[in-house]
Enzyme design. Sequence first.
Site: not given
Length: 380
Positions: A38, A121, A139
């Site tokens: 991520e 997120y 996102d």
Amino acid sequence: MRADPRALRAPLIRWYRKHRRDLPWRRTTDPYAIWVSEAMLQQTTVAAVIPYWTRFLARFPNVAALAAATEEEVLALWTGLGYYSRARSLREGAIEVLKRYRGLVPADREALLALPGVGPYTAGAIASVAFGRPEPVVDGNVKRVFSRLFAMRGTGASHERKHWRIARALVEGPSPGDLNQSLMELGATVCTPRSPSCPRCPVAKACRARELGRQESFPPASIRKPVQDVRVAVAWIVRSGRILLERRHPESPLRGTWDLPATLVRNKDAGQALSHALRSRERLEASPGAPIATVRHTILATRLTIEIIPMRLKGLTPRTASLRWIEPGEIERIATSAATTKAVQAASSRSSSGSRGRVKRYDFPSIKGTAPKAQSSPAQ
Ligand code: SF4
């Protein structure tokens, strides 16, 4: 808003399980590996991230390994991905996890959010994908899907909150990780910014934008920041075929860790601006030659015009950890900005003697006692 978000869960998850791309971080539920993916995927494409993620996990297979690494080692593996603050935060986060959680990434959203570089997120992605917790993610891809499904207009904070409300309503239920990934995958592969492939969409029947025949009108065009033009000068200082770099400086308009010494140019001669910057930052006395090349580079909403100025050093290079000499070919192996890489390539090709990878010495006299060491290292 027409469709009940909860009715979308089952078709989305079914579709995801059948059509998802086989990505290396999807073959694991290791929260550390997912966290690394991520961090890397922010501002970067999946294709670019795969080799970096694979190398990073091989070198730092767990939190303890990353926490034990120096910042330099971590940045070296990040070289080329850019936005180095992500790598620094990841390492700081690993140190924190080792200290507070004995090296085990926490599952709790609030605990994740307290880690350096982890925003809502990333916290939602780790909590849902690695731990199966019903935590939402929003996102750019997810926002586009929601905007179209529910024909949502508007921008700003209240609009942002609306996206998170929908995501939270959707994620409640079985397989929250797959649900979140289905939304991201749909946005990345089917509900694309231009020409979405609606016939392949598992929730096409519920899509308001499709019903209106106006898929590309959603989301509304964002109010973009106007592009700012910025003039930058970088110093091209070469000795014994090596190039002088400067460690990232708060005043530098470039965004790497090691860059050609740079300064903004405002209403004055680029060479003089550089001389002044080198003197005040590094106590380096250097006189400028005529610019040898200009390169252009855009960072977000800033368009840089970079003039490359050959500089002649007038004295000894001060002993400082903020300067180092490198071989031209080394530029691809150290943490630097894309702008510096471009500038080095442009300057090298302009000043090449014809032999591969060598940088031609300028007509500047070599100064005794200042030759760089055999290995790249902080300047001596
Ligand atoms: Fe996107 Fe088309 Fe699916 Fe609507 S039907 S969500 S526009 S892909």
